[in-house]
Structure formats: structure tokens, C-alpha cells
Design a protein around this motif. Structure first.
Motif, PDB file in Angstrom:
ATOM      1  N   GLY A   1       0.830  -1.198   0.000  1.00 30.10           N
ATOM      2  CA  GLY A   1       0.000   0.000   0.000  1.00 30.10           C
ATOM      3  C   GLY A   1       0.857   1.237   0.000  1.00 30.10           C
ATOM      4  N   ALA A   2       0.269   2.360  -0.330  1.00 25.92           N
ATOM      5  CA  ALA A   2       1.018   3.612  -0.403  1.00 25.92           C
ATOM      6  C   ALA A   2       1.674   3.935   0.934  1.00 25.92           C
ATOM      7  CB  ALA A   2       0.078   4.743  -0.819  1.00 25.92           C
ATOM      8  N   GLN A   3       2.937   4.337   0.865  1.00 28.45           N
ATOM      9  CA  GLN A   3       3.706   4.728   2.059  1.00 28.45           C
ATOM     10  C   GLN A   3       3.774   3.598   3.095  1.00 28.45           C
ATOM     11  OE1 GLN A   3       5.232   7.733   1.769  1.00 28.45           O
ATOM     12  NE2 GLN A   3       4.188   7.763  -0.219  1.00 28.45           N
ATOM     13  N   ASN A   4       3.801   2.369   2.612  1.00 29.22           N
ATOM     14  CA  ASN A   4       3.844   1.227   3.523  1.00 29.22           C
ATOM     15  C   ASN A   4       4.738   0.145   2.940  1.00 29.22           C
ATOM     16  OD1 ASN A   4       3.330  -0.677   5.524  1.00 29.22           O
ATOM     17  ND2 ASN A   4       1.488  -1.421   4.504  1.00 29.22           N
ATOM     18  N   VAL A   5       6.019   0.180   3.287  1.00 34.08           N
ATOM     19  CA  VAL A   5       6.986  -0.812   2.822  1.00 34.08           C
ATOM     20  C   VAL A   5       7.111  -1.893   3.884  1.00 34.08           C
ATOM     21  CG1 VAL A   5       9.364  -1.208   2.095  1.00 34.08           C
ATOM     22  CG2 VAL A   5       8.232   0.963   1.522  1.00 34.08           C
ATOM     23  N   ASP A   6       6.820  -3.139   3.511  1.00 31.86           N
ATOM     24  CA  ASP A   6       6.879  -4.267   4.440  1.00 31.86           C
ATOM     25  C   ASP A   6       8.085  -5.147   4.154  1.00 31.86           C
ATOM     26  OD1 ASP A   6       4.530  -3.467   5.607  1.00 31.86           O
ATOM     27  OD2 ASP A   6       3.274  -4.987   4.649  1.00 31.86           O
ATOM     28  N   ALA A   7       8.602  -5.770   5.202  1.00 30.46           N
ATOM     29  CA  ALA A   7       9.656  -6.763   5.034  1.00 30.46           C
ATOM     30  C   ALA A   7       9.091  -7.962   4.281  1.00 30.46           C
ATOM     31  CB  ALA A   7      10.198  -7.184   6.387  1.00 30.46           C
ATOM     32  N   MET A   8       9.911  -8.562   3.427  1.00 31.59           N
ATOM     33  CA  MET A   8       9.409  -9.646   2.573  1.00 31.59           C
ATOM     34  C   MET A   8      10.452 -10.750   2.447  1.00 31.59           C
ATOM     35  SD  MET A   8       7.835  -9.436  -1.311  1.00 31.59           S
ATOM     36  CE  MET A   8       9.311  -8.780  -2.094  1.00 31.59           C
ATOM     37  N   VAL A   9       9.966 -11.992   2.405  1.00 30.48           N
ATOM     38  CA  VAL A   9      10.803 -13.141   2.061  1.00 30.48           C
ATOM     39  C   VAL A   9      10.096 -13.905   0.949  1.00 30.48           C
ATOM     40  CG1 VAL A   9      11.862 -13.327   4.345  1.00 30.48           C
ATOM     41  CG2 VAL A   9       9.778 -14.634   3.841  1.00 30.48           C
ATOM     42  N   LEU A  10      10.898 -14.591   0.140  1.00 34.34           N
ATOM     43  CA  LEU A  10      10.393 -15.269  -1.052  1.00 34.34           C
ATOM     44  C   LEU A  10      11.171 -16.559  -1.249  1.00 34.34           C
ATOM     45  CD1 LEU A  10       8.989 -15.253  -3.967  1.00 34.34           C
ATOM     46  CD2 LEU A  10      10.980 -13.923  -4.706  1.00 34.34           C
ATOM     47  N   MET A  11      10.488 -17.626  -1.617  1.00 35.30           N
ATOM     48  CA  MET A  11      11.157 -18.886  -1.933  1.00 35.30           C
ATOM     49  C   MET A  11      10.836 -19.258  -3.378  1.00 35.30           C
ATOM     50  SD  MET A  11      13.150 -21.210  -0.405  1.00 35.30           S
ATOM     51  CE  MET A  11      12.696 -21.422   1.327  1.00 35.30           C
ATOM     52  N   LEU A  12      11.909 -19.542  -4.155  1.00 38.88           N
ATOM     53  CA  LEU A  12      11.741 -19.974  -5.530  1.00 38.88           C
ATOM     54  C   LEU A  12      12.200 -21.421  -5.676  1.00 38.88           C
ATOM     55  CD1 LEU A  12      13.024 -16.877  -7.562  1.00 38.88           C
ATOM     56  CD2 LEU A  12      10.692 -17.419  -6.822  1.00 38.88           C
ATOM     57  N   THR A  13      11.574 -22.132  -6.595  1.00 36.03           N
ATOM     58  CA  THR A  13      11.968 -23.495  -6.900  1.00 36.03           C
ATOM     59  C   THR A  13      13.309 -23.487  -7.635  1.00 36.03           C
ATOM     60  OG1 THR A  13      10.900 -23.529  -9.064  1.00 36.03           O
ATOM     61  CG2 THR A  13       9.535 -24.098  -7.156  1.00 36.03           C
ATOM     62  N   VAL A  14      13.815 -24.659  -7.936  1.00 39.31           N
ATOM     63  CA  VAL A  14      15.135 -24.767  -8.572  1.00 39.31           C
ATOM     64  C   VAL A  14      15.171 -24.109  -9.937  1.00 39.31           C
ATOM     65  CG1 VAL A  14      15.742 -26.851  -7.320  1.00 39.31           C
ATOM     66  CG2 VAL A  14      14.567 -27.048  -9.520  1.00 39.31           C
ATOM     67  N   ASP A  15      14.023 -23.885 -10.565  1.00 32.51           N
ATOM     68  CA  ASP A  15      13.987 -23.281 -11.895  1.00 32.51           C
ATOM     69  C   ASP A  15      13.295 -21.926 -11.930  1.00 32.51           C
ATOM     70  OD1 ASP A  15      15.421 -25.249 -13.324  1.00 32.51           O
ATOM     71  OD2 ASP A  15      13.664 -26.550 -13.267  1.00 32.51           O
ATOM     72  N   GLY A  16      13.107 -21.295 -10.758  1.00 37.77           N
ATOM     73  CA  GLY A  16      12.633 -19.926 -10.767  1.00 37.77           C
ATOM     74  C   GLY A  16      11.138 -19.739 -10.778  1.00 37.77           C
ATOM     75  N   ALA A  17      10.387 -20.680 -10.224  1.00 35.34           N
ATOM     76  CA  ALA A  17       8.946 -20.506 -10.032  1.00 35.34           C
ATOM     77  C   ALA A  17       8.688 -20.287  -8.543  1.00 35.34           C
ATOM     78  CB  ALA A  17       8.174 -21.738 -10.516  1.00 35.34           C
ATOM     79  N   ARG A  18       7.562 -19.646  -8.231  1.00 29.02           N
ATOM     80  CA  ARG A  18       7.214 -19.456  -6.822  1.00 29.02           C
ATOM     81  C   ARG A  18       6.994 -20.815  -6.154  1.00 29.02           C
ATOM     82  NH1 ARG A  18       2.135 -16.122  -7.205  1.00 29.02           N
ATOM     83  NH2 ARG A  18       2.126 -16.946  -9.333  1.00 29.02           N
ATOM     84  N   ASP A  19       7.612 -21.016  -5.013  1.00 33.16           N
ATOM     85  CA  ASP A  19       7.493 -22.277  -4.297  1.00 33.16           C
ATOM     86  C   ASP A  19       6.264 -22.216  -3.403  1.00 33.16           C
ATOM     87  OD1 ASP A  19       7.703 -24.564  -2.813  1.00 33.16           O
ATOM     88  OD2 ASP A  19       9.742 -24.196  -2.096  1.00 33.16           O
ATOM     89  N   THR A  20       5.181 -22.832  -3.856  1.00 34.43           N
ATOM     90  CA  THR A  20       3.928 -22.758  -3.116  1.00 34.43           C
ATOM     91  C   THR A  20       3.912 -23.675  -1.896  1.00 34.43           C
ATOM     92  OG1 THR A  20       2.950 -24.382  -4.632  1.00 34.43           O
ATOM     93  CG2 THR A  20       2.613 -22.043  -5.134  1.00 34.43           C
ATOM     94  N   THR A  21       4.943 -24.504  -1.725  1.00 34.94           N
ATOM     95  CA  THR A  21       5.042 -25.272  -0.477  1.00 34.94           C
ATOM     96  C   THR A  21       5.557 -24.385   0.657  1.00 34.94           C
ATOM     97  OG1 THR A  21       7.333 -26.030  -0.830  1.00 34.94           O
ATOM     98  CG2 THR A  21       5.568 -27.339  -1.812  1.00 34.94           C
TER      99      THR A  21
END
Length: 486
Positions: free
Chosen positions: A313-333
């Protein structure tokens, strides 16, 4: 649940000197000294969280140095390291706009310490990339590069070094970006720049062009549009099973506007790997505002854990973590969307450090909260992954309730305890800090004082912060960063 999108089809790359005819010089030797505070204004269309040492509008000191400090396993200063526990590396004289800045550090299999940063170019005001190696006990390793230094000058352009790694075979890879002419009027664009050195500190000429990958994968959506976007590589990781390199950072396909977290993968020879994500690119746009990747680690199974910030949201920067699979897709597990946002009620929150435990069953992230009329507070995340035991821990862990404190880096020891390093401001003076945490996120009070070890390299210094933490094989703790020269 927040919306996001991935880039539909950008993946072409332009490689280094062949495209811009850059005179790339990779050679050992001392430059002089510089610093660019995080990102040059106007390059990314968004406001970066300010770096330590510049809070309150204080002009940065004109000259700085790299510093490494070692603590014993109980958090006391190890005076057998360097000179009385501290090694200072002076790459050369600097100016207010071009200074020595250390961004990260890593250790090799023999506990030697590799420092990654940038320094003012010799007889110039632009910034050159610098890699320095120290012995395990903190002495400059003069057998590395030229007298312990390896310097990259990209055609006298200002090069922004960021994080680096040391591979198990001793090869050294650094990440960063350089603003370069696009060939359209006076327009310039940030491009991903990676370098690889052999164990001796010389350029690995089997990588990219003369050891350098100079790449702009985000080309305009309209092939007739000659206005370029930009891309930056804040960190690089090595997928050991495939031998490929993954980056994280941020970028866009237009000359201005909002930025998205972007990740690219390159082969062991430095070619863009179009099998990563979509045609070589993974892009994360949370809701059309600025999202940034700041660091990453590769898990033993070659999945990639990234940290940074997202803007829901505007003026609201949140900390974020992300996991990708071995080939660069979002890891939904890992989560439904592959990423997680964390908000603690402050306008700017971000992670800058990432680590994976030796067993590969836990990850960590370190950063800070700022703004809202309050002092800055350190932030820590500990998560089990891949069947690891334990519960999630994500919360502020302030070192002081009344002063600014920030974490920039995190690491695990062999016992699975986490160490987060950064700085604390007290009485107008910054000092380096490192804290040790148990698996449940509580401070390990057997370390230092109340779980925190501090050292003031420069008394009453405006600039002093740790950006890296390394645990050597004997359990000793090395923190490294930038300090104001006395």
C-alpha cells in the motif's frame, strides 16, 4: 491475499564489452576510496531506506575504510585477530561522494575472509569494485590479486558493488550494477554486473567476457522503443547441483516508474539462462508499487530463498521473504503465493541479510524497521523449511529501546544458532554489534552482554556499521563493515 504478476516474456540479454565496447580492466591493485549510499537518487523510481551513519541528515564523513572485528565464542573481543582484534583495510583516500564501502564478506574452506565493496577509482571520482582477502587471522593476504586486492574498473563508470560469495572450489563471485550509456542521447541505465575471480584473485576468463558478465535482460516491451529500463543485482547465489548463478535485486522495463523484484539466472559460463522463470527472468510485483530483492541464499536442494521488501500500500513498505523453486517458479510449499510479507506498523521495514542453516532445514533474515517518529529497531526472522523443526519467529528485536539499531547481516553456526550483525547508535556515536539468538528467537545470554557483543572501532565516529557476519570453523565470529577513518 495480495496480487502479483510475473513478467510475461522478457529474457534477451546483452553481454558486456561486446555490446557497449566497454574497456573492462580487471586487475589487482589499490584504488582509492568511495561510497555510494545504497542507491544513487533517481535510479529506481523509489525511495530507499537510508543507510546507517547518515541518519538525521548528517553529511557522511569524507573518508572511510573496511574493518573486520573478531569475537571469541563467548562474545569477548579476540585480540589475536588482526591488531588487537581489528583489521582495518585502507584502500585509499576518498571524497564525500566517493568512498570505501564494504557491502558483504564471505569465508572460504580454510577460513580466509573475502571482503566485497567499492572504492574511489585511482585519480578519478567514480567508484570501482574491490575484492580483498584476509588470512584466517586477519592479515591482508598479499598473495591474492595484487598485494591482497582485486579491482574492477568498468570504463571509468561508477560501479556499485553489492554482495559476493566464495564457492567450494575457491572461485569468488561478486554482484552489483553499473549505470551505463544506452546509446540514446544522454540516457543511461543500470545493468547487472557480475564478476568471477579464481582463487588467486585474478579474473576467471572462462566467465563472461574477461571474467565479467555485463547484462541487461529487461529490454523494452516494444521492440521499437529505444528507451531502456534498468536492472540491479544486489546478491548472487550458486546452485551447486546445476553450477548456475541466481541473482536478486530490482528493475523495470521503462526508463522511470516503479520497480519490481527481479531475479535472473546465468550459466557457469555467464550466459543468461532462459530456462529460469519466464525466458530467463523472475519478476515479482506485489500490487504495482516498489518491490525489492536485497539478498539471497541457495538451499542444499537448489531452491532459492530471497529477502527484501514489498509495498502492499502507499507509504507502507513491508519486510518480505520469497522462496523460488530450482527453476525460478514461486514455491507454493513455502506459502500460497511463494512469498510472505511482514508488517509491524512502521512505514519502512525491510530485510537485508539472509542465511541458511548448515543442515539446510532453517532459514534466517535480518533487517530493520524505521520511520513513524520512532527510533530504528533491528528485525529478525527464523523459519523452518524442508521439514525442519521449530516454530516461525518473526519480530523486532531492538538492541536499545531508545537508540537506533539495525541489522544488516545474519549467519548460522554449526549448532544452528543465529548471529545478526549491524550497528547501534548511542550518544551520536555508531558502534558495530553482533547478537546471538537461540532457535526460538530469544537472545543467547551466554554470548557477550545479554546476548550482544559490541565494539567501537572509531570513537565518536559518524560512520561505523557491520554489514557482514561470518562464523569460522572454530566458532569464532567475524563481523565486517565500513568505518570512518581516524
Amino acid at each position: 491475499m495480495r496480487n502479483e504478476s510475473e513478467l510475461p516474456g522478457f529474457g534477451a540479454t546483452l553481454m558486456g564489452a561486446a555490446v557497449l565496447a566497454l574497456a573492462v580492466t580487471l586487475a589487482g591493485g589499490c584504488g582509492d576510496d568511495p561510497e555510494i549510499i545504497d542507491d544513487p537518487p533517481g535510479n529506481d523510481g523509489g525511495q530507499d531506506i537510508p543507510d546507517g551513519g547518515t541518519d538525521g541528515g548528517v553529511q557522511p564523513p569524507p573518508d572511510t575504510a573496511f574493518a573486520a572485528v573478531r569475537f571469541n565464542t563467548n562474545g569477548t573481543l579476540d585480540t589475536s585477530f588482526g591488531s588487537g582484534g581489528v583489521t582495518l583495510v585502507d584502500v585509499g583516500p576518498g571524497t564525500a561522494s566517493a568512498r570505501e564501502t564494504l557491502w558483504s564478506a564471505a569465508r572460504d574452506s580454510t577460513d580466509r575472509i573475502v571482503l566485497f565493496g567499492h572504492s574511489k577509482g585511482t585519480d578519478r571520482l567514480d567508484v570501482d569494485r574491490v575484492v580483498v582477502r584476509l588470512s584466517a587471522s586477519g592479515a591482508v593476504d598479499t598473495a591474492f590479486g595484487t598485494n591482497g586486492f582485486s579491482t574492477l574498473n568498468l570504463s571509468n563508470l561508477g560501479d556499485n558493488a553489492r554482495n559476493g560469495i566464495v564457492q567450494p572450489d575457491g572461485k569468488i563471485v561478486s554482484s552489483g550494477y553499473t549505470s551505463q550509456p544506452t546509446g540514446v542521447g544522454t540516457q543511461a541505465s543500470n545493468r547487472v554486473v557480475l564478476t568471477r575471480l579464481n582463487d588467486d584473485g585474478k579474473a576467471d576468463t572462462t566467465f563472461g567476457s574477461k571474467g565479467v558478465v555485463n547484462s541487461m535482460p529487461l529490454q523494452p516491451a516494444d521492440p521499437l522503443n529505444t528507451e531502456w529500463g534498468m536492472a540491479e543485482a544486489y546478491a548472487v547465489g550458486h546452485q551447486t547441483q546445476s553450477g548456475k548463478y541466481v541473482t536478486t535485486g530490482y528493475g523495470r522495463t521503462a526508463p522511470s516508474g516503479q520497480v519490481d523484484l527481479v531475479s535472473f539466472r546465468y550459466t557457469s559460463a555467464g550466459q543468461l539462462d532462459t530456462s529460469w522463470g519466464t525466458n530467463g527472468t523472475f519478476l515479482l510485483d506485489v500490487v504495482g508499487d516498489n518491490d525489492r530483492g536485497r539478498n539471497l541464499v541457495v538451499l542444499p536442494d537448489d531452491r532459492v530463498f530471497m529477502v527484501g521488501s514489498g509495498t502492499p500500500g502507499a507509504q507502507n513498505v513491508d519486510a518480505m521473504v520469497l522462496m523460488l523453486t530450482v527453476d525460478g517458479a514461486r514455491d507454493t510449499t513455502f506459502s500460497t503465493d511463494g512469498y510472505k510479507l511482514f508488517s509491524f506498523g512502521r512505514p519502512e521495514e525491510a530485510f537485508f541479510g539472509a542465511a541458511v542453516s548448515p543442515a539446510g532445514d532453517r532459514v534466517a533474515a535480518a533487517g530493520y524497521l524505521t520511520g513513524g517518529g520512532q527510533d530504528d529497531d533491528a528485525l529478525l526472522l527464523l523459519l523452518p523449511v524442508g521439514g525442519g523443526s521449530g516454530t516461525d519467529f518473526v519480530q523486532p528485536v531492538p538492541i536499545s529501546e531508545s537508540a537506533n539499531d539495525r541489522f544488516w547481516a545474519v549467519a548460522f553456526d554449526s549448532a544452528g544458532k543465529a548471529y545478526a550483525a549491524g550497528y547501534l547508535t548511542e550518544g551520536g556515536d555508531n558502534r558495530m554489534i553482533v547478537a546471538r539468538f537461540n532457535a526460538d528467537g530469544t537472545r543467547d545470554t551466554t554470548f557477550g552482554t545479554g546476548g550482544v557483543a559490541t565494539h567501537n572501532v572509531v570513537q565518536a565516529g559518524l560512520e561505523e556499521m557491520a554489514r557482514a557476519v561470518i562464523i569460522q570453523s572454530d566458532g569464532k565470529v567475524v563481523i565486517a563493515g565500513t568505518v570512518e577513518k581516524k
